[in-house]
Design a protein around this motif. Structure first.
Motif, short mmCIF file in Angstrom:
data_model
loop_
_atom_site.label_atom_id
_atom_site.label_comp_id
_atom_site.label_asym_id
_atom_site.label_seq_id
_atom_site.Cartn_x
_atom_site.Cartn_y
_atom_site.Cartn_z
N GLY A 87 0.87 -1.18 0.00
CA GLY A 87 0.00 0.00 0.00
C GLY A 87 0.90 1.22 0.00
O GLY A 87 1.47 1.61 -1.02
N SER A 133 3.32 1.96 5.43
CA SER A 133 3.29 2.52 6.79
C SER A 133 3.20 1.45 7.86
O SER A 133 3.20 1.75 9.04
N CYS A 193 -2.18 5.86 4.71
CA CYS A 193 -2.22 4.40 4.57
C CYS A 193 -3.44 4.03 3.72
O CYS A 193 -4.42 4.78 3.65
N THR A 194 -3.36 2.88 3.06
CA THR A 194 -4.38 2.54 2.07
C THR A 194 -5.43 1.59 2.66
O THR A 194 -5.19 0.89 3.64
N GLY A 209 -1.53 -10.04 3.14
CA GLY A 209 -1.09 -10.27 1.75
C GLY A 209 -0.57 -11.68 1.51
O GLY A 209 0.08 -11.92 0.50
C1 LIG Z 1 2.62 6.97 12.54
C2 LIG Z 1 1.86 5.69 12.35
C3 LIG Z 1 0.71 5.49 13.06
C4 LIG Z 1 0.00 4.29 12.91
N1 LIG Z 1 -1.15 4.14 13.61
C5 LIG Z 1 -1.87 3.02 13.47
C6 LIG Z 1 -3.09 2.85 14.19
O1 LIG Z 1 -3.52 3.73 14.93
N2 LIG Z 1 -3.77 1.70 14.01
C7 LIG Z 1 -3.32 0.71 13.15
O2 LIG Z 1 -4.00 -0.30 13.02
N3 LIG Z 1 -2.16 0.85 12.47
C8 LIG Z 1 -1.44 1.96 12.61
N4 LIG Z 1 -0.26 2.10 11.91
C9 LIG Z 1 0.21 0.99 11.05
C10 LIG Z 1 -0.16 1.08 9.55
O3 LIG Z 1 -0.42 2.41 9.16
C11 LIG Z 1 -1.36 0.21 9.24
O4 LIG Z 1 -1.05 -1.16 9.44
C12 LIG Z 1 -1.88 0.34 7.78
O5 LIG Z 1 -3.02 -0.46 7.66
C13 LIG Z 1 -0.87 -0.07 6.72
O6 LIG Z 1 -1.34 0.41 5.46
P1 LIG Z 1 -0.35 0.63 4.23
O7 LIG Z 1 -1.16 1.04 3.07
O8 LIG Z 1 0.75 1.55 4.60
O9 LIG Z 1 0.18 -0.86 4.04
P2 LIG Z 1 1.66 -1.40 3.82
O10 LIG Z 1 2.51 -1.05 4.99
O11 LIG Z 1 2.14 -1.03 2.48
O12 LIG Z 1 1.38 -2.98 3.85
C14 LIG Z 1 0.97 -3.61 5.03
C15 LIG Z 1 0.56 -5.05 4.71
O13 LIG Z 1 -0.55 -5.01 3.84
C16 LIG Z 1 -0.29 -5.80 2.67
N5 LIG Z 1 -1.05 -5.17 1.59
C17 LIG Z 1 -1.04 -3.88 1.20
N6 LIG Z 1 -1.91 -3.69 0.20
C18 LIG Z 1 -2.49 -4.88 -0.04
C19 LIG Z 1 -3.47 -5.34 -0.97
N7 LIG Z 1 -4.04 -4.52 -1.86
N8 LIG Z 1 -3.84 -6.65 -0.94
C20 LIG Z 1 -3.27 -7.51 -0.05
N9 LIG Z 1 -2.34 -7.13 0.84
C21 LIG Z 1 -1.95 -5.83 0.84
C22 LIG Z 1 1.21 -5.76 2.53
O14 LIG Z 1 1.68 -6.87 1.78
C23 LIG Z 1 1.63 -5.85 3.99
O15 LIG Z 1 1.54 -7.19 4.39
C24 LIG Z 1 0.48 3.27 12.04
C25 LIG Z 1 1.65 3.50 11.30
C26 LIG Z 1 2.33 4.69 11.45
C27 LIG Z 1 3.57 4.89 10.65
#
Ligand SMILES: Cc1cc2nc3c(=O)[nH]c(=O)nc-3n(C[C@H](O)[C@H](O)[C@H](O)COP(=O)(O)OP(=O)(O)OC[C@H]3O[C@@H](n4cnc5c(N)ncnc54)[C@H](O)[C@@H]3O)c2cc1C
Length: 462
Positions: free
Chosen positions: A71, A74, A139-140, A201
């Motif tokens: 995504g 993050s 985040c996505t 994933g």
């Molecule tokens: C400052 C900060 C604060 C945060 N606060 C929170 C919070 O309050 N609560 C919380 O739950 N998390 C939090 N997080 C963690 C993070 O943001 C979440 O886990 C978020 O859901 C990750 O989304 P992403 O798009 O960045 O995914 P990525 O980090 O890119 O991927 C995460 C996982 O998702 C998989 N993935 C991504 N896209 C797909 C898809 N289309 N199909 C299948 N698998 C996929 C990837 O393979 C990986 O396993 C925080 C992170 C940061 C940096």
């Protein structure tokens, strides 16, 4: 080398030139996540449609290459890091809104749509999508689904798993899967939507999701409470959660976290406070006042230091600014740390907090605790570099003991961040051998070659 040559050739044949990277310098930036781990993929593909995802899985299947969906990177557990190389499939360009149906209370979006964009889009009609990670602006939806992301308001409204009606996804066999429905009731077969949510994933790559929308309550109240001792704060959380009302948020910050915030940006915070709670209630004009009164009575314990109900938006923002500045404070005052997100039933929070204090003394490692206390989800931060030659082993030992304690308290290793690489070696502490084996057999059905995000969730394949 031959496989990589074929990969390069196939990429050129199947994707537009601006849809992939193969140069190491370009691929480098798609090899990290917020765990600060890094690994270089052999290629990055930017999917623009469901069919691009199908083509990518077919390609990786043919060449037997690892395929890591991404995504916005993050995640905090290394789940998006391509530790075995292969292809990173970025969903960041899949941001189309397929259908928005306020009357049916759903929105269908592509997986790369930002959580924050969904919220902005549906807010004018008075709706929201419940998952509210702090990272919402970057985040996505796909990442939220893969990690079962949550946030403060999941206490009342649930996590991602409770707020997705259906999915379109591509399995490791390159087969398209449409599961769930457009309705909030559905009783047709196994619930594959909930199975895929939280699978990081490893089962399928999500291309689209039907998100359940909820109406925004008329009013919300934010309450800030300081306590002079931590036990009383723990007792207050238990009291509040015993009430026949559900706050939509109940956040907790311990004394060490308050000290960091004070030093970093908020010198006005009371010096002798040992804990701060932020409780939020929502509903209509009358119900929020009623709820706030009940909370006030439950919170009125001997070591209560201050109880404030925010009366204006500015006051609410001021309270949340304190909580939100914590990540920044932690990052600047302690750049290296281990951030856990364990969960225990709410009544065991005081015992968990006492135990972290004990671990802190035993291993001489500062520990900062904060989190979504209403769910029993505590972010335990060990302020130590896990790679430090002097303290690395101690940190590992402290972590093992922490997880054992959490499980002894009927808790869970992760509340919202997931397992990824960081916790894969501990998963067998929580899940018995039969359950783990069944999970891996399910994985084999979805992904017989094991190309989807290898090395994540499970330490090793059966
Ligand atoms: C400052 C900060 C604060 C945060 N606060 C929170 C919070 O309050 N609560 C919380 O739950 N998390 C939090 N997080 C963690 C993070 O943001 C979440 O886990 C978020 O859901 C990750 O989304 P992403 O798009 O960045 O995914 P990525 O980090 O890119 O991927 C995460 C996982 O998702 C998989 N993935 C991504 N896209 C797909 C898809 N289309 N199909 C299948 N698998 C996929 C990837 O393979 C990986 O396993 C925080 C992170 C940061 C940096």
């Amino acid at each position: 080398v031959i496989v990589l040559d074929i990969l390069n050739q196939r990429l050129k044949e199947n994707f537009a030139q601006d849809q992939f990277h193969i140069e190491a310098g370009d691929c480098w930036v798609y090899g990290y996540d917020n765990s600060r781990r890094h690994a270089l993929p052999n290629a990055v593909i930017f999917a623009q449609s469901h069919d691009d995802i199908v083509k990518t899985v077919q390609l990786c299947s043919e060449l037997n290459l690892p395929l890591v969906a991404r995504g916005r990177g993050s995640g905090t557990t290394g789940a998006a890091v391509p530790i075995h190389g292969g292809v990173v499939l970025s969903c960041e360009r899949m941001t189309k809104i397929i259908e928005y149906s306020p009357e049916n209370r759903y929105i269908v979006v592509e997986a790369g749509t930002l959580n924050g964009s969904v919220q902005e889009l549906v807010a004018p009609q008075g709706f929201f999508w419940a998952p509210d990670p702090t990272s919402a602006p970057y985040c996505t939806v796909g990442g939220n689904i893969a990690c079962n992301a949550a946030g403060p308001r999941s206490l009342k409204y649930g996590a991602t798993r409770d707020n997705v009606l259906g999915l379109t996804a591509v399995t490791g066999r390159a087969e398209t899967l449409q599961c769930g429905s457009y309705t909030t009731k559905s009783a047709a077969g196994y619930d594959l939507t909930r199975l895929i949510i939280g699978s990081e994933g490893t089962l399928a790559i999500v291309s689209q999701a039907i998100l359940k929308l909820l109406p925004k309550p008329q009013k919300k109240l934010t309450i800030q409470i300081f306590y002079r001792d931590i036990e009383t704060a723990g007792q207050a959380i238990t009291n509040i959660m015993s009430l026949p009302i559900t706050p939509f948020g109940c956040e907790f910050i311990d004394a060490n976290a308050l000290k960091m915030i004070r030093e970093h940006s908020h010198p006005e915070l009371p010096k002798d406070a040992q804990a701060m709670l932020i409780i939020e209630v929502d509903g209509n004009e009358e119900s929020v006042d009623f709820d706030a009164q009940l909370i006030k009575e439950s919170a009125a314990l001997p070591h209560l230091q201050a109880f404030t109900i925010a009366k204006t938006v500015e006051e609410t923002n001021r309270i949340w600014k304190i909580r939100k500045s914590l990540s920044q404070a932690l990052r600047s005052l302690s750049p290296h740390k281990i951030n856990e997100d364990v969960v225990v039933p709410v009544a065991y929070i005081p015992e968990l907090l006492n135990y972290t204090e004990q671990l802190s003394k035993q291993f001489d490692i500062p520990i900062v605790n904060f989190g979504h206390a209403g769910n029993g989800n505590i972010h335990v931060n060990l302020l130590v570099d896990p790679l430090s030659p002097e303290k690395g082993d101690d940190a590992q030992q402290a972590l093992e003991l922490l997880f054992d304690k959490v499980l002894q308290l009927k808790g869970c290793l992760s509340g919202e961040h997931g397992i990824g690489i960081e916790k894969s070696r501990y998963l067998s502490k929580q899940l018995d051998a039969n359950t783990l084996k069944l999970m891996q057999q399910i994985k084999s059905q979805f992904d017989p070659q094991g190309i989807l995000n290898p090395g994540k969730l499970f330490e090793a394949r059966i």
